[in-house]
Design an enzyme around this catalytic site. Structure first.
Site: not given
Ligand code: AMP
Length: 284
Positions: A34, A36-37, A185-186
């Site tokens: 998403h 954020g990533h 968030s996913s």
């Molecule tokens: P994940 O795929 O949930 O393990 O997240 C991978 C990376 O993306 C991690 O460093 C998370 O902290 C970051 N991340 C996930 N959601 C967000 C968001 N809404 N804003 C910024 N970074 C994010």
């Protein structure tokens, strides 16, 4: 953009890049990308010669009753999104490639892994530290990018890198939010329409706490009390934890808030566990 699924090929590409003197920006993820990533990937693009994104749903960081099996996965959409944000290589290993039969080496960052999410998810941060350590060995990044959304995880990685004298710069980028403030968030994809509306209560209560602190309140119990009240007013919300702690140690304040304050919470909306946080710098 290239997709690599074996450790040996990934290491060989990294070796070539290092020989050419290229800097490597690395964004570890569990996929279902998403915005954020994507902001982490775009930033890595701006700051490095080569951008590597890993997509790996890490079984080690999920508890036995958690959502490892049903965690959302969509490699095709992820590839397109990652490429358009500037990714050069996706590292996409299978679980058996990362943890072959007989795997038995683990990394623990003691202390900060026992509080907040570590208290409600035993073993979670051991899984996170182990996989990130292994990924750092495979990708040998110059810079690695993490989100403030997972504040405790970011702190844990910074501590691991410092404690183990690892040669990587850890960069923590701000949380990216939906229009109503919900942190992307996913796992938001699990929410029903009703739950999605209710989920905005996390950010609303964090903001109310921030305003209370900005107005001069320094008593940690008053801050957590306000957040509890607001969350409890939302019938679909079930509180896992609400904590106001020192942002660099994750320790509770004795009496009075000071320095850098992390307000962190984990709340179940229906069956979906969501986390969020805010950091405030206070004048001493
Ligand atoms: P994940 O795929 O949930 O393990 O997240 C991978 C990376 O993306 C991690 O460093 C998370 O902290 C970051 N991340 C996930 N959601 C967000 C968001 N809404 N804003 C910024 N970074 C994010």
């Amino acid at each position: 953009m290239e997709i690599i699924s074996t450790i040996s090929e990934m290491k060989s590409v990294v070796r070539q890049a290092r020989i050419k003197g290229q800097s490597i920006g690395f964004v570890p993820t569990m996929g279902y990308l998403h915005q954020g990533h994507l902001e982490l990937i775009s930033r890595a693009r701006r700051e490095n010669d080569l951008v590597i994104v890993s997509i790996f749903v890490n079984p080690l960081q999920f508890g036995p009753t958690e959502d490892y099996e049903k965690y959302p996965r969509d490699t095709e959409a992820d590839s397109q999104k990652a490429e358009s944000a500037g990714c050069d290589i996706i590292f996409l290993p299978e679980a058996g490639e990362m943890y072959p039969a007989g795997y038995s080496s683990f990394v623990e960052v003691e202390g900060i892994d026992q509080v907040l999410c570590g208290a409600s998810r035993p073993g979670h941060f051991k899984g996170v530290a182990t996989v990130v350590n292994k990924l750092f060995h495979i990708v040998a990044p110059t810079r690695a990018y993490f989100g403030q959304k997972d504040a405790q995880q970011a702190l844990l990685i910074q501590k691991m890198v410092s404690d183990l004298s690892m040669d990587v710069e850890v960069i923590v980028a701000p949380t990216v939010r939906e229009a109503d403030g919900l942190a992307m968030s996913s796992r938001n994809s699990y929410l029903t329409h009703h739950e999605r509306q209710a989920a905005s209560v996390l950010y609303k209560s964090l903001n109310a706490a921030k305003e209370l602190i900005a107005a001069g309140e320094r008593n940690p119990q008053k801050i957590t009390g306000l957040i509890f009240d607001l969350l409890q007013n939302e019938p679909l919300a079930n509180i896992d934890y609400v904590e106001v702690v020192d942002a660099s140690t994750l320790k509770n304040f004795e009496q009075v808030l000071s320095n850098r304050v992390l307000i962190a919470l984990a709340v179940r909306i229906g069956k979906t566990r969501l986390i969020d946080n805010l950091i405030m710098d206070l004048e001493v």
